[in-house]
Design an enzyme around this catalytic site. Structure first.
Site, PDB file in Angstrom:
ATOM      1  N   LYS A  23     -27.670 -14.761  45.956  1.00  0.00           N
ATOM      2  CA  LYS A  23     -26.505 -15.655  45.979  1.00  0.00           C
ATOM      3  C   LYS A  23     -25.342 -14.990  46.724  1.00  0.00           C
ATOM      4  CE  LYS A  23     -22.864 -16.777  43.886  1.00  0.00           C
ATOM      5  NZ  LYS A  23     -22.104 -17.199  45.078  1.00  0.00           N
ATOM      6  N   GLU A  69     -21.069  -3.248  40.922  1.00  0.00           N
ATOM      7  CA  GLU A  69     -20.332  -2.508  41.960  1.00  0.00           C
ATOM      8  C   GLU A  69     -19.009  -3.251  42.120  1.00  0.00           C
ATOM      9  OE1 GLU A  69     -21.685   0.191  43.224  1.00  0.00           O
ATOM     10  OE2 GLU A  69     -23.691  -0.085  42.424  1.00  0.00           O
ATOM     11  N   CYS A  80     -13.582  -2.361  49.469  1.00  0.00           N
ATOM     12  CA  CYS A  80     -13.470  -1.891  48.073  1.00  0.00           C
ATOM     13  C   CYS A  80     -13.041  -0.436  48.011  1.00  0.00           C
ATOM     14  CB  CYS A  80     -14.801  -2.072  47.369  1.00  0.00           C
ATOM     15  SG  CYS A  80     -16.167  -1.362  48.296  1.00  0.00           S
ATOM     16  N   GLU A 104      -5.841  -3.365  42.076  1.00  0.00           N
ATOM     17  CA  GLU A 104      -6.481  -3.514  43.384  1.00  0.00           C
ATOM     18  C   GLU A 104      -5.872  -4.716  44.112  1.00  0.00           C
ATOM     19  OE1 GLU A 104     -10.471  -5.169  43.698  1.00  0.00           O
ATOM     20  OE2 GLU A 104     -10.979  -3.641  45.166  1.00  0.00           O
TER      21      GLU A 104
HETATM   22  P1  NAD Z   1     -15.727 -12.216  43.216  1.00  0.00           P
HETATM   23  O1  NAD Z   1     -15.968 -11.515  41.940  1.00  0.00           O
HETATM   24  O2  NAD Z   1     -14.754 -13.337  43.224  1.00  0.00           O
HETATM   25  O3  NAD Z   1     -17.070 -12.847  43.793  1.00  0.00           O
HETATM   26  C1  NAD Z   1     -18.193 -12.037  44.067  1.00  0.00           C
HETATM   27  C2  NAD Z   1     -19.432 -12.873  43.948  1.00  0.00           C
HETATM   28  O4  NAD Z   1     -19.579 -13.276  42.592  1.00  0.00           O
HETATM   29  C3  NAD Z   1     -19.424 -14.160  44.772  1.00  0.00           C
HETATM   30  O5  NAD Z   1     -20.707 -14.385  45.275  1.00  0.00           O
HETATM   31  C4  NAD Z   1     -19.064 -15.211  43.750  1.00  0.00           C
HETATM   32  O6  NAD Z   1     -19.504 -16.497  44.073  1.00  0.00           O
HETATM   33  C5  NAD Z   1     -19.801 -14.680  42.531  1.00  0.00           C
HETATM   34  N1  NAD Z   1     -19.322 -15.189  41.241  1.00  0.00           N
HETATM   35  C6  NAD Z   1     -18.101 -15.669  40.921  1.00  0.00           C
HETATM   36  N2  NAD Z   1     -18.077 -16.032  39.619  1.00  0.00           N
HETATM   37  C7  NAD Z   1     -19.303 -15.777  39.108  1.00  0.00           C
HETATM   38  C8  NAD Z   1     -19.892 -15.921  37.825  1.00  0.00           C
HETATM   39  N3  NAD Z   1     -19.231 -16.419  36.782  1.00  0.00           N
HETATM   40  N4  NAD Z   1     -21.167 -15.536  37.658  1.00  0.00           N
HETATM   41  C9  NAD Z   1     -21.875 -15.006  38.685  1.00  0.00           C
HETATM   42  N5  NAD Z   1     -21.363 -14.846  39.935  1.00  0.00           N
HETATM   43  C10 NAD Z   1     -20.099 -15.228  40.139  1.00  0.00           C
HETATM   44  O7  NAD Z   1     -15.348 -11.112  44.276  1.00  0.00           O
HETATM   45  P2  NAD Z   1     -14.957 -11.305  45.796  1.00  0.00           P
HETATM   46  O8  NAD Z   1     -13.538 -11.802  45.827  1.00  0.00           O
HETATM   47  O9  NAD Z   1     -16.001 -12.056  46.510  1.00  0.00           O
HETATM   48  O10 NAD Z   1     -15.043  -9.801  46.324  1.00  0.00           O
HETATM   49  C11 NAD Z   1     -13.985  -8.922  46.262  1.00  0.00           C
HETATM   50  C12 NAD Z   1     -14.244  -7.862  45.221  1.00  0.00           C
HETATM   51  O11 NAD Z   1     -15.471  -7.203  45.480  1.00  0.00           O
HETATM   52  C13 NAD Z   1     -13.184  -6.772  45.242  1.00  0.00           C
HETATM   53  O12 NAD Z   1     -12.794  -6.460  43.930  1.00  0.00           O
HETATM   54  C14 NAD Z   1     -13.916  -5.594  45.876  1.00  0.00           C
HETATM   55  O13 NAD Z   1     -13.400  -4.339  45.530  1.00  0.00           O
HETATM   56  C15 NAD Z   1     -15.294  -5.794  45.364  1.00  0.00           C
HETATM   57  N6  NAD Z   1     -16.270  -5.082  46.191  1.00  0.00           N
HETATM   58  C16 NAD Z   1     -16.861  -3.959  45.680  1.00  0.00           C
HETATM   59  C17 NAD Z   1     -17.761  -3.243  46.456  1.00  0.00           C
HETATM   60  C18 NAD Z   1     -18.449  -1.997  45.931  1.00  0.00           C
HETATM   61  O14 NAD Z   1     -19.363  -1.520  46.588  1.00  0.00           O
HETATM   62  N7  NAD Z   1     -18.052  -1.449  44.796  1.00  0.00           N
HETATM   63  C19 NAD Z   1     -18.056  -3.672  47.746  1.00  0.00           C
HETATM   64  C20 NAD Z   1     -17.443  -4.811  48.234  1.00  0.00           C
HETATM   65  C21 NAD Z   1     -16.548  -5.510  47.444  1.00  0.00           C
END
Ligand code: NAD
Length: 509
Positions: free
Chosen positions: A185, A260, A294, A398
């Protein structure tokens, strides 16, 4: 990014071995962040679609030989995927640019990185084909003990929007190498490269039923793909709040859960670091991909005696960063990913000002009179806040945008620099910049973060390891640990000289 009844131009769900449209015919706009135009539409999967995908995946895992093959049998499929990624490098890079707004050369680097990830796991997985025989004085000589690696089962893989292709490949390559089946997804904001990647995996020869792709919002199908009884593992990269919700779901179902999450990453600069390199490292660490990384170095922690000069140098560089279209070769960074994210960054700027941080540069969108070509997109100027401290949310939360905060420490006070760097609940990454390698290593050892860069900030390798301390997550990706996430270790105890145990010798038959 709204959902409507407009039909997606081609089906973007891959369920039960077939491409299909969503069962209620709805689709979602994919917006190009460069100019806010609608680039295309993708299917918006329903919970019924998600359930169909999970049931199909479970059946394939249970009934087929796929989980029982040797890793060596799957290696050609990984190697072929690497080849196809390179063949379609330009297609993938363009799609990533339209989706995320990142510069084309950055998108090309992402394709090269994931090609290497598939190549790396094609080799690394081979080690798992040999059971690990345990030799120990704590085992009887009449027993042969060994550990066998087996796939976990149905794995839900959820990725974010900042590195869409990269983040999903860090999960897919080890998951498929070890014989799992996957429910993919991607973020609803940036689904395009994952759709193309799915086509490449099928072309490479992965069994169609081993891969199910669902494009949809996490808020609609997220609970289904994390909580369903037939899902054995959830690997999630994304934000803290979503991660919290997912780990609760997994706890209820006793599922494997690899998170992550975000970071608030310190970059310590000592006065003995050559100034030009320090300025360069600090600027790249925080403003690369408009800070939507991130692991970006958002917190500059600098030794007092060079602070003014260093900050002036970073401000000057920040002022001159060239923002623009992904396809303009002179572009150094692109826009923020969406209007919603732009609003979030604007709110952080207001918060920083209210908290008393001193705005040195940026803090707003580019002037539309000076930069009319950027006016429609979600561009935001690289921003530096000085005079920051740990009482400010701009320093502790963040922001995930192009915002650098500056904290200073007295000359020679190494302990204070380490304290500041560790005074965060996050623990994803950090940097130490110093001309004294011994000191840099001493400080690096005391920093509580998953990756520390000495005299650099940002590079990674598939052979390295990636993951966070604290609220940055509980999983590990890349390297040997990245493979471990997707295997069960089965212990086999084999009696080589079967004999009566005679434990119940007194009981009569
Ligand atoms: P997000 O949590 O909004 O979404 C991430 C994913 O989760 C998307 O695919 C989204 O559709 C899905 N999602 C949302 N609600 C959900 C639920 N209830 N159940 C299951 N899936 C759900 O994050 P984002 O805004 O897409 O990404 C930014 C974040 O990702 C930042 O906090 C960043 O630091 C983090 N990030 C971490 C890493 C790492 O390696 N640690 C790498 C890249 C990004």
């Amino acid at each position: 990014m709204s959902v409507s009844s407009t039909k997606a131009p081609e089906p973007t769900l891959f369920i039960d071995g077939k491409w299909c449209h969503s069962s209620d015919g709805k689709s979602r706009e994919v917006i190009n962040p460069f100019d806010a135009s609608v680039f295309t539409y993708v299917d918006e999967a329903t919970t019924a679609d998600a359930e169909r995908a999970i049931v199909s995946a479970k059946k394939f895992f249970t009934d087929s030989d796929w989980p029982h093959l040797k890793c060596a049998d799957r290696v050609p499929l990984l190697a072929k995927t690497a080849e196809l990624l390179q063949r379609d490098k330009a297609i993938l890079a363009k799609l990533e640019c339209h989706d995320t707004g990142k510069a084309y050369r950055e998108a090309e680097i992402d394709v090269d990185d994931v090609t290497n990830t598939f190549k790396y796991y094609a080799k690394a997985a081979l080690d798992l084909d040999h059971d690990r025989v345990i030799k120990s004085e704590y085992l009887p000589e009449t027993a042969k003990n060994s550990i066998r690696a087996e796939p976990v089962g149905v794995c839900t893989l959820i990725s974010p929007w900042n590195f869409p292709l990269l983040q999903i490949c860090w999960k897919l390559a080890p998951a498929l190498a070890t014989g799992n089946v996957v429910i993919i997804k991607p973020s609803e904001v940036t689904p395009l490269t994952t759709i193309h990647l799915t086509k490449l995996l099928l072309e490479a020869g992965f069994p169609p039923l081993s891969i199910q792709l669902l494009t949809a919002a996490g808020s609609s199908i997220g609970d289904t793909i994390c909580q369903h009884d037939d899902v054995d593992l959830v690997s999630f990269t994304g934000g803290l709040q979503t991660g919290r919700r997912i780990i609760r779901s997994c706890a209820e179902g006793i599922k494997r859960c690899c998170l992550e999450l975000g970071g608030k990453n310190p970059n310590i600069v000592f006065a003995d670091m050559p100034l030009d390199i320090a300025i360069d490292n600090v600027t790249t660490a925080v403003f690369f991909h408009s800070g939507q990384v991130c692991s970006s170095g958002t917190r500059l922690i600098v030794e007092e005696s060079i602070a003014d000069k260093l900050v002036a140098g970073v401000v000057e560089k920040a002022r001159n960063i060239k923002m623009g279209s992904a396809f303009d070769e002179s572009t150094e960074t692109g826009p923020l990913v969406s209007e919603a994210h732009l609003k979030k960054i604007e709110a952080f700027i207001e918060m920083g000002k209210k908290e008393g941080a001193k705005l040195l540069v940026g803090g707003s969108r580019p002037d539309p009179k000076k930069f009319p070509e950027l006016a429609k997109g979600y561009f935001f100027q690289p921003t530096v806040f000085d005079q920051c401290d740990r009482s400010m949310k701009i320093v502790t939360e963040e922001t995930f945008g192009p915002i650098l905060t500056v904290e200073r420490f007295k000359d020679g006070d190494e302990a204070r620099a380490i304290f500041l760097a560790n005074d965060t609940k996050y623990g994803l990454s950090g940097g130490v910049q110093s001309g004294d390698v011994e000191k840099a290593n001493r400080v690096a050892r005391k920093m509580r973060h998953g990756t520390i860069w000495i005299n650099n900030f940002g590079p990674f390798s598939p052979a390295g390891e990636w993951g966070g301390y604290g609220i940055s997550g509980n999983g590990r990706e890349l390297g040997a640990s990245g493979l471990d996430e997707y295997i069960e270790k089965k212990h086999i105890w084999e009696e080589t000289q079967p004999a009566l145990t005679e434990w119940f010798a007194k009981s009569k038959l």
